[in-house]
Design a protein around this motif. Sequence first.
Motif, PDB file in Angstrom:
ATOM      1  N   TRP A   1      -6.831   8.179   0.450  1.00 29.82           N
ATOM      2  CA  TRP A   1      -5.956   7.002   0.562  1.00 29.82           C
ATOM      3  C   TRP A   1      -6.459   6.039   1.646  1.00 29.82           C
ATOM      4  CZ3 TRP A   1      -2.833   5.126  -2.884  1.00 29.82           C
ATOM      5  CH2 TRP A   1      -2.224   5.974  -3.809  1.00 29.82           C
ATOM      6  N   ILE A   2      -7.023   6.605   2.681  1.00 27.43           N
ATOM      7  CA  ILE A   2      -7.588   5.721   3.721  1.00 27.43           C
ATOM      8  C   ILE A   2      -8.739   4.913   3.121  1.00 27.43           C
ATOM      9  CG2 ILE A   2      -8.942   5.759   5.866  1.00 27.43           C
ATOM     10  CD1 ILE A   2      -7.109   8.173   6.687  1.00 27.43           C
TER      11      ILE A   2
ATOM     12  N   TRP B   1      -7.443   2.093   1.046  1.00 28.28           N
ATOM     13  CA  TRP B   1      -7.029   0.942   1.862  1.00 28.28           C
ATOM     14  C   TRP B   1      -8.261   0.147   2.338  1.00 28.28           C
ATOM     15  CZ3 TRP B   1      -3.242  -2.188   2.979  1.00 28.28           C
ATOM     16  CH2 TRP B   1      -3.295  -2.957   4.147  1.00 28.28           C
ATOM     17  N   ILE B   2      -9.260   0.900   2.781  1.00 28.60           N
ATOM     18  CA  ILE B   2     -10.466   0.248   3.301  1.00 28.60           C
ATOM     19  C   ILE B   2     -11.153  -0.583   2.212  1.00 28.60           C
ATOM     20  CG2 ILE B   2     -12.826   0.740   4.092  1.00 28.60           C
ATOM     21  CD1 ILE B   2     -11.647   3.162   5.597  1.00 28.60           C
TER      22      ILE B   2
ATOM     23  N   PHE C   1       0.843  -1.204   0.000  1.00 26.49           N
ATOM     24  CA  PHE C   1       0.000   0.000   0.000  1.00 26.49           C
ATOM     25  C   PHE C   1       0.877   1.252   0.000  1.00 26.49           C
ATOM     26  CE2 PHE C   1      -2.478   3.034   2.816  1.00 26.49           C
ATOM     27  CZ  PHE C   1      -3.293   3.492   1.797  1.00 26.49           C
TER      28      PHE C   1
ATOM     29  N   GLN D   1      -5.340  12.405   2.053  1.00 26.65           N
ATOM     30  CA  GLN D   1      -5.193  11.413   3.125  1.00 26.65           C
ATOM     31  C   GLN D   1      -6.492  10.630   3.312  1.00 26.65           C
ATOM     32  OE1 GLN D   1      -3.757  13.652   6.485  1.00 26.65           O
ATOM     33  NE2 GLN D   1      -1.649  13.631   5.750  1.00 26.65           N
ATOM     34  N   GLN D   2      -7.589  11.357   3.269  1.00 27.68           N
ATOM     35  CA  GLN D   2      -8.884  10.687   3.426  1.00 27.68           C
ATOM     36  C   GLN D   2      -9.116   9.715   2.265  1.00 27.68           C
ATOM     37  OE1 GLN D   2     -10.681  11.019   6.140  1.00 27.68           O
ATOM     38  NE2 GLN D   2     -12.173   9.527   5.388  1.00 27.68           N
TER      39      GLN D   2
ATOM     40  N   TRP E   1       1.111   4.249  -2.750  1.00 20.24           N
ATOM     41  CA  TRP E   1       0.979   5.658  -2.338  1.00 20.24           C
ATOM     42  C   TRP E   1       2.158   6.467  -2.879  1.00 20.24           C
ATOM     43  CZ3 TRP E   1       4.328   8.454   0.850  1.00 20.24           C
ATOM     44  CH2 TRP E   1       3.870   9.701   1.270  1.00 20.24           C
TER      45      TRP E   1
ATOM     46  N   ARG F   1      -9.852  -1.943  -0.424  1.00 24.72           N
ATOM     47  CA  ARG F   1      -8.881  -2.657  -1.264  1.00 24.72           C
ATOM     48  C   ARG F   1      -9.415  -3.971  -1.828  1.00 24.72           C
ATOM     49  NH1 ARG F   1      -7.587  -3.181   4.019  1.00 24.72           N
ATOM     50  NH2 ARG F   1      -7.218  -5.281   4.835  1.00 24.72           N
TER      51      ARG F   1
END
Lengths: 337, 213
Positions: free
Chosen positions: B78-79, B82-83, B45, B75-76, B49, B85
Amino acid sequence: MNTILLTIPDLPAEWRDLAETSWAGLWPEKWPELSRWLDQQLVGMSLGQLVEELRILRDAQDKRPADVKNLVEAGPKTLDQILTPEIRRKVLDHGTSALSQAEIQGLFSSPETLLDLQEDIFINGGKFWQTVPRTEAHKQLAQSGFEAIQARIGTEATSVLEPAQNQNSADTPVKPGSWKNAVFAATVLAMSVLVTLAVLNPSREPQMSGTGFGTPGLLDNNVDSQLEYYQRMSVANAEWLKKTRKNSTELLAALRSYGMDCKMVIDSEHPALDDRNERWLKLKCSEWKGRIEEIVVALESEKMSFEDATTKANEVVGNLVKKLHVGPTVQELQQVG
Amino acid sequence: LFVLPKSAAAKQTTGPFDAMSNCDEESDEYKRTVEGFRDGAPAAFEQLWLCHNSEVLAYLANRPCGRKDPVRVSQQAWIKVWIKRQQFKGGCFRAWLFTIVRTTCIDMGRYDSSKKRNADTGLGSIPEGFDPPDRRDDGHPLDEEITALRECLQQLAAMDSDVFETFQVIHLGDHTVESAMEIIGIPRATVYTRVFRAKKQLRACIEKKMSQS
């Protein structure tokens, strides 16, 4: 002053000195500085500002006398109206040097299309766009702030998204008799054995094979991330795969050395890794070492042919290379945690 | 769980391993990284990024929904990446990434607007404590300069229309005006001089207005 409009490259000096008649367009035929400049704007942080400025320049004509105003073509165009699919593909692959003067002017006079083009480049652009220089400020901004994401994901990923796995964390009591308990106990036992071996044999100087896990400097703590530590190991093991072993004797020697190198990784400290990652690496190394040793035994006892052993060994190391390239998953870290 | 001692992003692209070399989407390394990310590998990840955050930030900085604070929105986003994915079903990772970035930007823009509206109308607002410390609630710092440019262009159009017209046409193009200028017989050197003069006058005008403000 940050007005982007005023940073558009000046007209080339030689253009000024050309003949005054029979010019097909207002722009010079060659203006490479302009396409370089535009490429940088398209990947940069200030394109939105340029769009706003070009819009102001376009709309400023409304303040002029009506006769002049009437001369100017009205109405913004879409990106599809300005660039044909072929030209657009060229831009995605090679940058705006593929554009004619009329096409660049078309983009400038409908500046919103620049944002559409930027999005297209970010999603479908080729390698060329990675070579376009970014400003230092942009680069620094882009390479900072991951810690904040880590910090938030460290909480959200485990407590909100993966509650089932989170319940297995070290802070949560393990229910007696569950399979998780057995895994936990086995892990503790394995770690105890490893620690004991390390304590009993603290001054051992392992003989490194020079390849795979035995590559000199592989365990040095001179990396900037755990990712780099894992990927350096991945690269070293990929090198091991490239070497050809001509017969069983050579393969056996290589596999025995490989097993010893694995053991060295297990016995060593890894200050570049945090505790969980170090535990994960050592457990995985134990697993890989076990598989290599199985091949050694099978080859020695001639239960496996040289070809099959080569295939099997390459499979084990190949998977290991892939795994080290991306590092452990959250679940895997939780399991060793 | 997610802790990496030092970010790979802080690393220079020198030495035995070059993180940016793994951003070639056609390479096996990149494909493995995407697979690893989908399987939940934090290191993979971070690698993604590192490969794409520059474009994400540029995208956000140039859109109204992300302009004020592109770092916060990125940032939000990218979070969320990840969530979500495991929802990535393969194909072009960048296309999937920018779908999330776009929707995050729009959602956060709406949220900020409604929050501001509520605050303006006195209908109640979310406490300031919910804002990140680096959040800008004032106008964008470049707005003043945009205003100055607008005024200076209008001034130039009124006072030196030939110079303004040439500057406008050379950049925005207009075949009618181009032809007109050719018929009138404006020499190339004159066009060159007028563009130079326009830039000079605009620069001086904007600087003056900015210093006054």
